[in-house]
Design an enzyme around this catalytic site. Structure first.
Site, PDB file in Angstrom:
ATOM      1  N   GLY A  24      14.612  34.041  63.413  1.00 21.94           N
ATOM      2  CA  GLY A  24      13.708  33.058  62.829  1.00 21.94           C
ATOM      3  C   GLY A  24      13.653  33.114  61.320  1.00 21.94           C
ATOM      4  O   GLY A  24      12.618  32.802  60.721  1.00 21.94           O
ATOM      5  N   GLN A  58      13.164  37.079  45.996  1.00 22.10           N
ATOM      6  CA  GLN A  58      12.359  36.725  44.835  1.00 22.10           C
ATOM      7  C   GLN A  58      13.066  35.748  43.906  1.00 22.10           C
ATOM      8  O   GLN A  58      12.470  34.801  43.414  1.00 22.10           O
ATOM      9  CB  GLN A  58      11.981  38.003  44.063  1.00 22.10           C
ATOM     10  CG  GLN A  58      11.040  38.911  44.834  1.00 22.10           C
ATOM     11  CD  GLN A  58      10.669  40.169  44.051  1.00 22.10           C
ATOM     12  OE1 GLN A  58      11.122  40.377  42.922  1.00 22.10           O
ATOM     13  NE2 GLN A  58       9.852  41.014  44.646  1.00 22.10           N
ATOM     14  N   GLY A  59      14.348  35.979  43.666  1.00 22.81           N
ATOM     15  CA  GLY A  59      15.035  35.212  42.626  1.00 22.81           C
ATOM     16  C   GLY A  59      15.149  33.734  42.911  1.00 22.81           C
ATOM     17  O   GLY A  59      14.673  32.900  42.153  1.00 22.81           O
ATOM     18  N   GLU A 125      20.519  34.862  36.219  1.00 19.46           N
ATOM     19  CA  GLU A 125      20.520  36.220  36.742  1.00 19.46           C
ATOM     20  C   GLU A 125      21.837  36.898  36.406  1.00 19.46           C
ATOM     21  O   GLU A 125      22.753  36.279  35.862  1.00 19.46           O
ATOM     22  CB  GLU A 125      20.269  36.218  38.259  1.00 19.46           C
ATOM     23  CG  GLU A 125      18.861  35.774  38.620  1.00 19.46           C
ATOM     24  CD  GLU A 125      18.571  35.859  40.108  1.00 19.46           C
ATOM     25  OE1 GLU A 125      19.503  36.123  40.889  1.00 19.46           O
ATOM     26  OE2 GLU A 125      17.408  35.657  40.492  1.00 19.46           O
ATOM     27  N   HIS A 244      20.486  46.977  45.440  1.00 17.90           N
ATOM     28  CA  HIS A 244      19.791  46.313  44.335  1.00 17.90           C
ATOM     29  C   HIS A 244      19.448  47.397  43.320  1.00 17.90           C
ATOM     30  O   HIS A 244      18.895  48.441  43.683  1.00 17.90           O
ATOM     31  CB  HIS A 244      18.516  45.617  44.815  1.00 17.90           C
ATOM     32  CG  HIS A 244      17.993  44.625  43.817  1.00 17.90           C
ATOM     33  ND1 HIS A 244      17.432  45.006  42.619  1.00 17.90           N
ATOM     34  CD2 HIS A 244      17.968  43.261  43.828  1.00 17.90           C
ATOM     35  CE1 HIS A 244      17.076  43.921  41.947  1.00 17.90           C
ATOM     36  NE2 HIS A 244      17.392  42.859  42.658  1.00 17.90           N
ATOM     37  N   ARG A 290      25.888  43.684  40.020  1.00 17.29           N
ATOM     38  CA  ARG A 290      24.916  44.587  40.621  1.00 17.29           C
ATOM     39  C   ARG A 290      25.455  45.984  40.911  1.00 17.29           C
ATOM     40  O   ARG A 290      24.745  46.973  40.778  1.00 17.29           O
ATOM     41  CB  ARG A 290      24.372  43.973  41.913  1.00 17.29           C
ATOM     42  CG  ARG A 290      23.299  42.946  41.673  1.00 17.29           C
ATOM     43  CD  ARG A 290      22.745  42.406  42.965  1.00 17.29           C
ATOM     44  NE  ARG A 290      21.618  41.533  42.710  1.00 17.29           N
ATOM     45  CZ  ARG A 290      21.010  40.814  43.643  1.00 17.29           C
ATOM     46  NH1 ARG A 290      21.444  40.865  44.891  1.00 17.29           N
ATOM     47  NH2 ARG A 290      19.985  40.048  43.339  1.00 17.29           N
ATOM     48  N   HIS A 349      20.213  46.519  49.706  1.00 22.27           N
ATOM     49  CA  HIS A 349      19.625  45.186  49.572  1.00 22.27           C
ATOM     50  C   HIS A 349      20.352  44.125  50.390  1.00 22.27           C
ATOM     51  O   HIS A 349      19.717  43.220  50.938  1.00 22.27           O
ATOM     52  CB  HIS A 349      19.650  44.787  48.093  1.00 22.27           C
ATOM     53  CG  HIS A 349      18.930  43.525  47.772  1.00 22.27           C
ATOM     54  ND1 HIS A 349      17.587  43.339  48.027  1.00 22.27           N
ATOM     55  CD2 HIS A 349      19.368  42.367  47.202  1.00 22.27           C
ATOM     56  CE1 HIS A 349      17.221  42.129  47.631  1.00 22.27           C
ATOM     57  NE2 HIS A 349      18.275  41.518  47.142  1.00 22.27           N
ATOM     58  N   GLU A 373      23.075  36.824  56.756  1.00 23.41           N
ATOM     59  CA  GLU A 373      23.545  38.153  56.378  1.00 23.41           C
ATOM     60  C   GLU A 373      24.270  38.887  57.494  1.00 23.41           C
ATOM     61  O   GLU A 373      25.017  39.829  57.234  1.00 23.41           O
ATOM     62  CB  GLU A 373      22.377  39.006  55.877  1.00 23.41           C
ATOM     63  CG  GLU A 373      22.817  40.263  55.158  1.00 23.41           C
ATOM     64  CD  GLU A 373      21.674  41.050  54.559  1.00 23.41           C
ATOM     65  OE1 GLU A 373      21.915  42.191  54.140  1.00 23.41           O
ATOM     66  OE2 GLU A 373      20.528  40.539  54.516  1.00 23.41           O
ATOM     67  N   ARG A 384      28.289  40.827  46.178  1.00 25.98           N
ATOM     68  CA  ARG A 384      27.659  39.500  46.139  1.00 25.98           C
ATOM     69  C   ARG A 384      27.108  39.173  44.762  1.00 25.98           C
ATOM     70  O   ARG A 384      26.435  39.990  44.137  1.00 25.98           O
ATOM     71  CB  ARG A 384      26.521  39.444  47.165  1.00 25.98           C
ATOM     72  CG  ARG A 384      25.722  38.148  47.118  1.00 25.98           C
ATOM     73  CD  ARG A 384      24.665  38.118  48.206  1.00 25.98           C
ATOM     74  NE  ARG A 384      23.635  39.106  48.033  1.00 25.98           N
ATOM     75  CZ  ARG A 384      22.499  38.913  47.359  1.00 25.98           C
ATOM     76  NH1 ARG A 384      22.275  37.749  46.770  1.00 25.98           N
ATOM     77  NH2 ARG A 384      21.598  39.865  47.271  1.00 25.98           N
ATOM     78  N   LEU A 390      21.061  33.170  49.727  1.00 24.28           N
ATOM     79  CA  LEU A 390      20.305  32.065  50.316  1.00 24.28           C
ATOM     80  C   LEU A 390      21.154  30.804  50.337  1.00 24.28           C
ATOM     81  O   LEU A 390      21.059  29.994  51.270  1.00 24.28           O
ATOM     82  CB  LEU A 390      19.011  31.820  49.536  1.00 24.28           C
ATOM     83  CG  LEU A 390      17.996  32.977  49.484  1.00 24.28           C
ATOM     84  CD1 LEU A 390      16.694  32.503  48.825  1.00 24.28           C
ATOM     85  CD2 LEU A 390      17.721  33.542  50.859  1.00 24.28           C
TER      86      LEU A 390
END
Length: 530
Positions: A24, A58-59, A125, A244, A290, A349, A373, A384, A390
């Site tokens: 979900g 968040q981003g 970012e 992360h 990252r 992350h 994912e 990534r 997303l």
């Protein structure tokens, strides 16, 4: 014994569908909406939108939508971050469909940030050459997106949501998946239920909870990856686990996140002496990919110098307004980010590996699609690019809906659910002793930095844990962990998020993706474990 569905069926429901979506989160709900008005059932362990990593993002979502940006620029940044393993044709497809998916989300009611003229506000970012992150209230994108999609799903009569169903197995006959088996009552029922289906869409999330320090919810235990592998699905790139760089180091499980957007807005990383250490490691300093930033932070923490995200100058007194989620996490831990550095540590992350899928989300098993994912589509390569996750979820969820409509144009109705037997393997809120041990082992030997000796220790321990705990869900978890360990052992180089201390450089002959089945991994494990 068949369950009477009439009492649970909305008045507008015209039959029972033959499409089951597992999960979900963002990918699952977006796929269900894109399949409408075709009937579909969503099985979720928790109320939809809860227990999903998407809600914690968040981003925001990366999409090339500004006048100075382009699909080519976004692709170039994605390829550069992916360290040579990005499937460029698939990545270009994802990037080119991004703006349309943003407009879909707007139509579903997502309140993306806008300027006074109504244009979308875009932020930057790490490793992005342009400002292309579409966000909500600074650091609330994931929650806001999920809230809007949950509302859209609940008002869509063709979508049947069955919450509190923990999916434990795929029903597979050879190469064909014909349904799933789930445990009701949030996993507390001894009874298990079979859901026959012509199409199963796996959107079960990642593997973060296989590690001790993670930003993922406890539900991200790799069970979807494990059940697909146990059914025979091909798994791609399992060794690539992204950390992360800036989880807030306050001893919480999961660790709260200090969004990368803070560094995009000028926050810096310093050690306890105030030295800005990322300047020594990469020309882009805090905005390096990252994996590089995570290793830089890890080195400072291991050396005892500590790592702190300094937002006092760049963000300052605007912190609470622009980044309220991070501000609340800091204040709850007794840290005032307006005047103090935020202690940070790398945390698991995102998993670039997962069930291998094509550009339409099809797996190697007939009847099984996957998105989000739990998959490896090749768009992330070895590392990534920030906020592409997303984007991947919505693009491929939409493509799966189109694929299913094209391949299965007519619905076939089943009388289900039906009993799939009973056992006492109930879901527990707390980690079992075996899972705690597994998380310790994964962090110690398959973490930020790996080596052959540690990976072989891990493999032997995982084999012993798997033999000692013969339960379905733990077998799924252990399968995911074994695939990560074996993938990391086989890749005798360092690339992207995969760092081998005994093989610190990339090797050109290994500039290719990894493809494994559980059967192959188990054969390698047997040779090592004896």
């Amino acid at each position: 014994m068949a369950i009477n569905l009439e009492a649970m069926r909305p008045q507008s429901w015209q039959g029972i569908d033959d499409i089951v979506i597992v999960g979900g989160g963002l990918a699952g709900l977006f796929c269900a909406l894109k399949l409408a008005p075709r009937p579909v059932t969503v099985l979720a362990a928790a109320p939809i939108g809860q227990g999903a990593s998407s809600a914690w993002a968040q981003g925001g979502i990366a999409a090339a939508m500004s006048p100075g940006d382009s699909f080519d620029k976004h692709l170039a940044d994605t390829v550069a971050a992916g360290a040579g393993l990005v499937e460029e044709k698939v990545a270009r497809l994802m990037i080119s469909e991004g703006p349309d998916r943003i407009h879909d989300l707007l139509a579903y009611g997502v309140p993306f940030d806008r300027d006074l003229e109504g244009h979308l506000l875009l932020s930057r970012e790490a490793a992005h050459s342009e400002r292309r992150i579409v966000r909500v209230a600074g650091d609330k994108a994931g929650g806001a997106i999920m809230e809007a999609l949950v509302a859209a799903v609940r008002r869509t009569p063709s979508i049947r949501v069955m919450e509190g169903y923990v999916v434990e197995e795929l029903i597979a006959e050879g190469r064909f998946v014909s349904g799933v088996i789930a445990r009701p009552d949030a996993g507390q029922s001894k009874k298990r239920v079979a859901f026959p289906a012509r199409a199963v869409v796996l959107c079960s999330g990642g593997i973060g909870h296989l590690y001790q320090v993670t930003t993922n919810p406890a539900e991200a235990r790799g069970t979807g990856l494990g059940m697909a592998a146990r059914a025979g699905a091909v798994i791609a790139d399992p060794e690539f686990v992204q950390y992360h760089p800036t989880a807030i180091d306050v001893g919480q499980d999961p660790a709260p996140l200090a969004t990368e957007a803070l560094r995009g807005d000028g926050a810096t990383l310093v050690n306890r002496a105030g030295h800005r250490f990322m300047l020594d490691l990469h020309p882009d300093a805090e905005l390096a990919p990252r994996d590089i930033v995570a290793r830089g932070v890890f080195a400072e923490v291991v050396a005892g110098r500590g790592a702190f995200l300094d937002c006092t100058k760049a963000i300052g007194r605007d912190f609470a307004t622009h980044f309220s989620t991070v501000y609340a996490s800091c204040m709850a831990a007794g840290i005032d980010p307006v005047t103090q550095g935020i202690p940070v540590v790398p945390a698991v992350h995102y998993h670039m590996g997962g069930v291998a899928v094509d550009a339409d989300g099809r797996t190697s098993l007939d009847g099984l699609w996957a998105a989000g994912e739990v998959t490896s589509s090749g768009v992330h390569g070895a590392n990534r690019l920030a906020s592409n996750s997303l984007l991947e979820a919505v693009v491929f969820a939409g493509r799966i809906a189109d694929s299913i409509k094209g391949m299965l144009p007519e619905s076939t109705l089943y009388e289900w659910p039906t009993s799939a037997g009973e056992n006492d393997d109930l879901v527990t809120v707390e980690d079992s002793a075996e899972l705690k041990r597994l998380r310790q082992l994964m962090s110690a030997h398959a973490g930020v930095i790996r080596d052959e000796e540690g990976l072989k220790v891990l493999i032997r321990e995982l084999a012993a844990l798997d033999r000692a705990r013969s339960r379905v869900r733990f077998s799924n978890i252990c399968a995911a962990a074994k695939l990560i360990a074996v993938g990391a052992l086989l890749r005798t180089e360092s690339r992207g998020a995969h760092m081998r201390a005994d093989h610190p450089l990339p090797v050109e002959s290994q500039r290719h993706r990894t493809y494994l089945t559980l059967k192959t991994a188990d054969r390698i494990i047997a040779d090592i474990a004896g």
